[in-house]
Scaffold this motif. Structure first.
Motif, short mmCIF file in Angstrom:
data_model
loop_
_atom_site.label_atom_id
_atom_site.label_comp_id
_atom_site.label_asym_id
_atom_site.label_seq_id
_atom_site.Cartn_x
_atom_site.Cartn_y
_atom_site.Cartn_z
N ALA A 80 0.83 -1.21 0.00
CA ALA A 80 0.00 0.00 0.00
C ALA A 80 0.86 1.26 0.00
O ALA A 80 0.55 2.24 -0.70
CB ALA A 80 -0.94 -0.01 1.20
N ALA A 81 1.95 1.25 0.77
CA ALA A 81 2.82 2.42 0.82
C ALA A 81 3.49 2.67 -0.52
O ALA A 81 3.66 3.82 -0.95
CB ALA A 81 3.87 2.24 1.92
N ARG A 118 1.01 4.29 -2.84
CA ARG A 118 0.84 5.71 -2.51
C ARG A 118 2.02 6.54 -3.00
O ARG A 118 1.84 7.63 -3.57
CB ARG A 118 0.67 5.89 -1.00
CG ARG A 118 -0.67 5.39 -0.46
CD ARG A 118 -0.89 5.87 0.96
NE ARG A 118 0.11 5.36 1.88
CZ ARG A 118 -0.03 4.22 2.57
NH1 ARG A 118 -1.12 3.47 2.39
NH2 ARG A 118 0.91 3.81 3.40
N SER A 119 3.21 6.04 -2.78
CA SER A 119 4.41 6.80 -3.16
C SER A 119 4.50 7.03 -4.65
O SER A 119 4.77 8.15 -5.13
CB SER A 119 5.67 6.07 -2.66
OG SER A 119 5.69 6.03 -1.24
N LYS A 170 1.57 9.36 -6.03
CA LYS A 170 1.68 10.79 -5.74
C LYS A 170 2.35 11.57 -6.87
O LYS A 170 2.19 12.77 -6.97
CB LYS A 170 2.46 11.00 -4.43
CG LYS A 170 1.69 10.65 -3.17
CD LYS A 170 0.56 11.66 -2.91
CE LYS A 170 -0.11 11.38 -1.58
NZ LYS A 170 -1.23 12.32 -1.33
N PRO A 179 -1.14 12.46 -9.35
CA PRO A 179 -2.34 12.20 -8.54
C PRO A 179 -3.58 11.88 -9.37
O PRO A 179 -4.47 11.18 -8.88
CB PRO A 179 -2.52 13.51 -7.77
CG PRO A 179 -1.15 14.11 -7.70
CD PRO A 179 -0.50 13.75 -8.99
N SER A 236 -3.41 1.98 -9.17
CA SER A 236 -3.86 1.03 -8.15
C SER A 236 -3.17 -0.30 -8.38
O SER A 236 -2.60 -0.56 -9.44
CB SER A 236 -5.38 0.83 -8.21
OG SER A 236 -5.76 0.19 -9.41
#
Length: 356
Positions: free
Chosen positions: A44-45, A48-49, A52, A55, A60
């Motif tokens: 998950a991290a 996200r990284s 970003k 955006p 996913s």
């Protein structure tokens, strides 16, 4: 979604322009198993990284585990309906099972996002896995499949999508998880394109240009749409597809990567049985005269919080759960046909009808 239900992985992510599908097998060794378990907490991290950076890119990733990989990595308890991929069909017209322990379904509107995330995820796994299949998919015009017809028209949406794909009270330890089945199809485009459009439409069961379903009076019972439509107790049973075309024109390779999510493997397996065996037997999907299934795998997708906590899972089997028990359903099923030896242990099982 109620607050007491865990957050699912990105099963319901929006349709994107690009995708990467990766199937990997586990390498023997306790240290490698430890690496994969620890990696579960990092997924998950990493999403996200990388996400970003763009955006608006809709990045996913969905992670799934095959039956024997679950037993080796996480032990009991295990998802109630997780079992090796079941094979269907005679001779060359066959849905085959191929090696695969971990599935990554990476999606974004830009291939560079998919590529970067795949690089980071596989880099963290290092020598703990061996990638056995990797496909880069793309959106083809207005969601066309490689054979030229719109794909996924009948996908469930909204609440219906959740109801058909998310595990509920039937397996409470795995609420908000899903099952996902994948196959890589290779198409004989020369043979397919030689057919008149009207013949193609009768094989698919829809019009090619306008994507309208043919009337039952003219649609053959062997059409793709007929055989993949399931009705149980007067209600249609659906799955969530996110298929992607792929290909290498210079090598003459043209294909479709099928990926279907459901709250149980049963409806997807019944669709495959209808396609490859026929309903009734012999009345098979004529699209298979031009499409060959080159891979096949079934995986369980844990909820997002469960995926993270799998890093701390005790892999020792519990005799009261799952395939570690002699009475486990998946082991009983697997005994029907030989299974491949070794850590992959991919099953080859005959399909049995799940709907009467």
């Amino acid at each position: 979604m109620p607050n007491d239900i865990p957050e699912p992985q990105a099963v319901y992510a929006p349709i994107t322009r690009s995708a990467i599908f990766i199937v990997a097998t586990l390498v023997d060794g306790d240290a490698h198993a430890d690496t994969v378990r620890a990696w579960c907490a990092d997924v998950a991290a990493l999403v996200r990284s990388v996400g970003k950076r763009v955006p608006s890119g809709n990045l996913s990733c969905v992670v799934g585990f095959a039956s024997d990989a679950w037993d080796r990595l996480f032990g009991a308890p295990r998802p109630a309906q997780l079992h090796p991929f079941r094979e269907f069909g005679p001779g060359e017209r066959r849905a085959i099972a191929t090696p695969g322990d971990i599935l990554l379904h990476i999606r974004a509107d830009q291939m560079d996002l998919c590529f970067e995330l795949a690089t980071q995820l596989i880099g963290r796994l290092g020598e703990a896995v061996m990638v056995v299949d990797e496909v880069q998919g793309f959106r083809y015009f207005d969601l066309r499949s490689m054979v030229g017809f719109v794909d996924g028209t009948e996908n469930p949406t909204g609440r219906e999508a959740v109801d058909f794909t998310m595990i509920g009270d039937e397996d409470p330890e795995f609420t908000a998880g899903s099952y996902v089945l994948v196959q890589k199809y290779i198409h004989d485009m020369k043979g397919w394109n030689a057919l008149p459009v009207e013949t193609q439409e009768r094989i698919i069961g829809r019009t090619k240009l306008s994507d309208i379903e043919l009337d039952d009076a003219v649609k053959p019972t062997s059409s793709h749409s007929s055989l993949t439509t399931l009705v149980e107790n007067g209600q249609e049973v659906k799955i969530l597809r996110d298929n992607m075309p792929f290909g290498r024109p210079g090598s003459g390779e043209f294909g479709t990567y099928f990926i279907g999510y459901a709250r149980s493997p049963e409806p997807i397996e019944k669709m495959l049985e209808n396609m490859f065996v026929g309903r009734p037997p012999g009345n098979y999907d004529r699209l298979l005269d031009f499409s060959r299934a080159a891979t096949g795998g079934l995986f369980f997708v844990p909820s997002a919080p469960l995926l993270e906590t799998l890093a701390d899972r005790n892999p020792q089997p519990d005799s009261s759960h799952g395939s570690a028990s002699p009475a486990a359903p998946s082991e009983t099923l697997a005994s029907a046909e030989p299974r491949v030896d070794g850590s992959l242990n991919i099953g080859s099982l005959k399909g049995t009808a799940q709907y009467e």
